[in-house]
Design an enzyme around this catalytic site. Structure first.
Site, PDB file in Angstrom:
ATOM      1  N   ASP A 270       4.718 -47.635  -6.345  1.00 51.85           N
ATOM      2  CA  ASP A 270       6.021 -47.081  -6.741  1.00 51.85           C
ATOM      3  C   ASP A 270       6.031 -45.622  -7.209  1.00 51.85           C
ATOM      4  OD1 ASP A 270       5.901 -49.813  -6.829  1.00 51.85           O
ATOM      5  OD2 ASP A 270       6.862 -50.028  -8.769  1.00 51.85           O
TER       6      ASP A 270
ATOM      7  N   GLU B  61      12.543 -56.241  -9.198  1.00 53.30           N
ATOM      8  CA  GLU B  61      11.741 -55.183  -9.809  1.00 53.30           C
ATOM      9  C   GLU B  61      12.497 -53.853  -9.709  1.00 53.30           C
ATOM     10  OE1 GLU B  61       7.233 -56.620  -8.863  1.00 53.30           O
ATOM     11  OE2 GLU B  61       8.182 -55.579  -7.216  1.00 53.30           O
TER      12      GLU B  61
HETATM   13  C1  FRU Z   1       6.778 -52.840  -7.827  1.00 57.84           C
HETATM   14  C2  FRU Z   1       5.842 -53.212  -8.961  1.00 57.84           C
HETATM   15  C3  FRU Z   1       6.534 -53.010 -10.287  1.00 57.84           C
HETATM   16  C4  FRU Z   1       5.400 -52.785 -11.218  1.00 57.84           C
HETATM   17  C5  FRU Z   1       4.441 -52.013 -10.358  1.00 57.84           C
HETATM   18  C6  FRU Z   1       3.015 -52.288 -10.678  1.00 57.84           C
HETATM   19  O1  FRU Z   1       6.143 -52.485  -6.662  1.00 57.84           O
HETATM   20  O2  FRU Z   1       5.403 -54.527  -8.811  1.00 57.84           O
HETATM   21  O3  FRU Z   1       7.371 -54.077 -10.661  1.00 57.84           O
HETATM   22  O4  FRU Z   1       5.777 -52.054 -12.341  1.00 57.84           O
HETATM   23  O5  FRU Z   1       4.708 -52.376  -9.027  1.00 57.84           O
HETATM   24  O6  FRU Z   1       2.183 -51.416 -10.010  1.00 57.84           O
END
Ligand code: FRU
Length: 614
Positions: free
Chosen positions: A155, A325
């Protein structure tokens, strides 16, 4: 890169030792001592900047406790090499000058004996070096998309614009090209095109690794960190997920964590806090993904430290298959007028329209407490997707962007296969930046348009093709694509198909690898077929056809297609339709062919070669 390949120890010596220590002194500053079948000490001695650690991606993570002067400094997880070294990752020693550093390595493999453990390829390949090679030489490393300097990225998060600089933080693993050791990596740009890499911004601590979050400017100094501070909220992830605060007073380069962390706790999984200033009530609002409950929690705060739960949105609404998310809540003008509506982005994994991760959103109203979604004519809350490719996830916007812009960047991959794509020194790129607006579709519903950010025009090198009106038929019209810089290019074309004949646009190379896009005016769809696009066999989830609705009411479609070394992004009708898909052709595509299964016309065609970003 300086490579001190170390002569570490003699296997014969190890085999004859009956005590716990299999000694391996070297003249290189690294000493390896085996303590048992799964535990080895690596002592580091000397002034080198880095300890390069040998990785084998197919191996399990070893747990490495970094002990400095006898105290546990941190724990990291590295896929230390067993039978062969794929690459090395740097462990930065510069903060430990004058101190004794010992790595206590715990491996998880089944081993019959210490002798067996001592055979692992890693032990003779720990290397002290003052440099680490980050040369950008991988075939599939994009030329004009943001990528990490090396290692894994997921992300984009914590993105904020301050003093003319776009700060892009991202989920990074500094110790390998697969997901692990989450920290906030950091890049910045003055033009959204050329990115500069900076040292890691936020590192794991006793509360956990650093998952996604957001950053804001606090000119009113509500948090007391100063009116010039960047304030960030992120998820500390360990046994549980809790929300923690940090701030920067040096323009986003380094962060200090809030001693009162965590600032939000819950008895269930919640992550990816995303905050903004809400003018009508003069307070901060935060959306937080209540991941397994598939809802977004909405909090408010006067000072970014004390948060009160106001409401929850989403249970039972929209796509519900996976976890929710990375939320983002913001207001946007409608159809270019003064009228405004709110958008709530809810990234979801899995459960996307083509499998795996995807970005859904809701349009509606927000009153400082509750988000109320728009409903369709039947009173239902429609599920809307921001991008109709397979490689668009965790998309969120920059805070405090200039000129009321709502600029987003997404992670250009999919959790289904992100760790398996055919790259090695780095994994994953981000999407091109896009500017959002709301428009009314033919069905009367509001939709998000994501148009390529205007800064991208600066990438254009030469216009290698310019054509006016051209009639199309089953006989392909063929156009060569630029060959410089591995064929990176932008294609713009306008299509009209008054009688509904489907138009096919194919990007291909001499090897017969192709990406095929079909505009079907009768179905009002554009499809993207990458089943024969190049290397597709690294995951059964990769070969796919993705299909987007063309929401406009007429038979015209104008396309902007950005082709980079391992991606194709298609923007239709100024971003009303978007498809982001990875492709891995073994040679760059060299030809665009356009055909129509009936009467159709290309109203214009332009092809630009592009400059690589710096
Ligand atoms: C989304 C996610 C988020 C989390 C991050 C962990 O891709 O799963 O929810 O904060 O990646 O790397």
């Amino acid at each position: 890169m300086k490579r001190n390949i170390l002569k570490i120890f003699s296997l014969a010596c190890v085999a004859t030792l009956s005590t716990a220590t299999a000694d391996a002194a070297t003249d290189s500053g690294v000493k390896v001592e085996h303590l048992g079948v799964n535990n080895t000490l690596v002592r580091v001695d000397g002034d080198a900047r880095y300890l390069l650690m040998p990785v084998q991606e197919s191996n399990d993570d070893a747990k490495i406790n970094v002990i400095v002067d006898g105290k546990l400094d941190r724990t990291i997880y590295v896929r230390l090499a067993k039978s062969k070294v794929d690459y090395q990752v740097p462990f930065d020693l510069s903060g430990y000058k004058g101190h004794k550093v010992v790595l206590s390595v715990v491996t998880s493999q089944d081993r019959g004996s210490v002798r067996e453990a001592s055979d692992d390829a890693c032990w003779s390949n720990f290397t002290l070096s003052d440099t680490f090679d980050t040369a950008n030489r991988e075939k599939y490393r994009p030329a004009f998309h943001h990528t990490p300097l090396y290692g894994w990225m997921n992300d984009p998060n914590g993105m904020v614009y301050k003093d003319g600089v776009w700060h892009l933080y991202y989920q990074a693993n500094p110790y390998g090209s697969k997901w692990q050791n989450m920290t906030w990596g950091h890049s910045s740009s003055k033009d959204l095109v050329n990115w500069e890499h900076h040292p890691v911004a936020i590192e794991p601590d006793g509360l956990g690794t650093i998952f996604s979050g957001s950053s804001v400017l606090d000119p009113r100094n509500t948090a007391g960190f100063g009116p010039d501070a960047i304030v960030s909220l992120y998820t500390s992830a360990a046994e549980s997920q809790i929300q923690s605060l940090a701030h920067s007073v040096d323009g986003g380069m380094t962060f200090e964590k809030y001693p009162g962390n965590p600032v939000i706790t819950l008895d269930s999984e919640a992550r990816d806090p995303n905050m903004f200033w809400y003018e009508p009530t003069g307070e901060w609002i935060l959306t937080l993904a209540h991941a397994l409950d598939r809802e977004m929690l909405i909090y408010a705060s006067p000072d970014l430290k004390n948060w009160t739960l106001r409401s929850a949105f989403g249970k039972g609404l929209g796509a519900q298959e996976g976890v929710w998310e990375c939320p983002d809540l913001f207001e946007l003008p409608v159809d270019g007028t003064d009228r405004k509506k709110w958008v709530l982005i809810c990234n979801l994994n899995p459960g996307g329209p083509f499998g795996g991760s995807a970005t859904q959103y809701f349009t509606g109203d927000f009153d400082g407490t509750t988000f109320t979604p728009d409903r369709d004519a039947e009173g239902k809350v429609p599920t809307k997707w921001m991008d109709f490719g397979k490689d668009h996830y965790a998309t969120v916007s920059f805070s405090d962007a200039p000129d009321s812009r709502r600029t987003v960047i997404g992670w250009m991959s999919n959790w289904q296969y992100a760790a398996e794509v055919p790259t090695r020194q780095f994994r994953s790129a981000n999407t091109l930046p896009r500017d959002l607006r709301l428009f009314t579709g033919a069905d009367g519903q509001l939709y998000l348009a994501s148009a390529p950010s205007p800064e991208l025009d600066a990438l254009r090198a030469a216009q290698v093709k310019k054509a006016g009106k051209t009639s199309l038929s089953a006989n392909p019209r063929k156009y060569p694509l630029p060959s410089e810089n591995d064929g990176i290019c932008e294609i713009q074309l306008g299509l009209v198909s008054r009688h509904g004949a489907p138009v096919t646009m194919t990007l291909s190379n001499a090897k017969g690898e192709k990406t095929v896009m079909v505009y079907d005016p009768k179905q009002h769809t554009l499809s993207f077929d990458r089943r024969e696009s190049g290397i597709v066999d690294f995951s059964i989830d990769f070969p796919a056809v993705t299909t987007a609705p063309v929401l406009g009411s007429d038979d015209k479609l104008s396309l902007r297609i950005f082709v980079d070394r391992s991606s194709v992004e298609v923007f239709g009708n100024d971003g009303e339709l978007v498809m982001t898909n990875l492709v891995f052709p073994t040679e760059p595509y060299t030809t665009l062919s356009v055909t129509a299964a009936g009467k159709a016309e290309m109203t214009s065609l332009s092809i630009w070669s592009l400059n690589p970003a710096k």
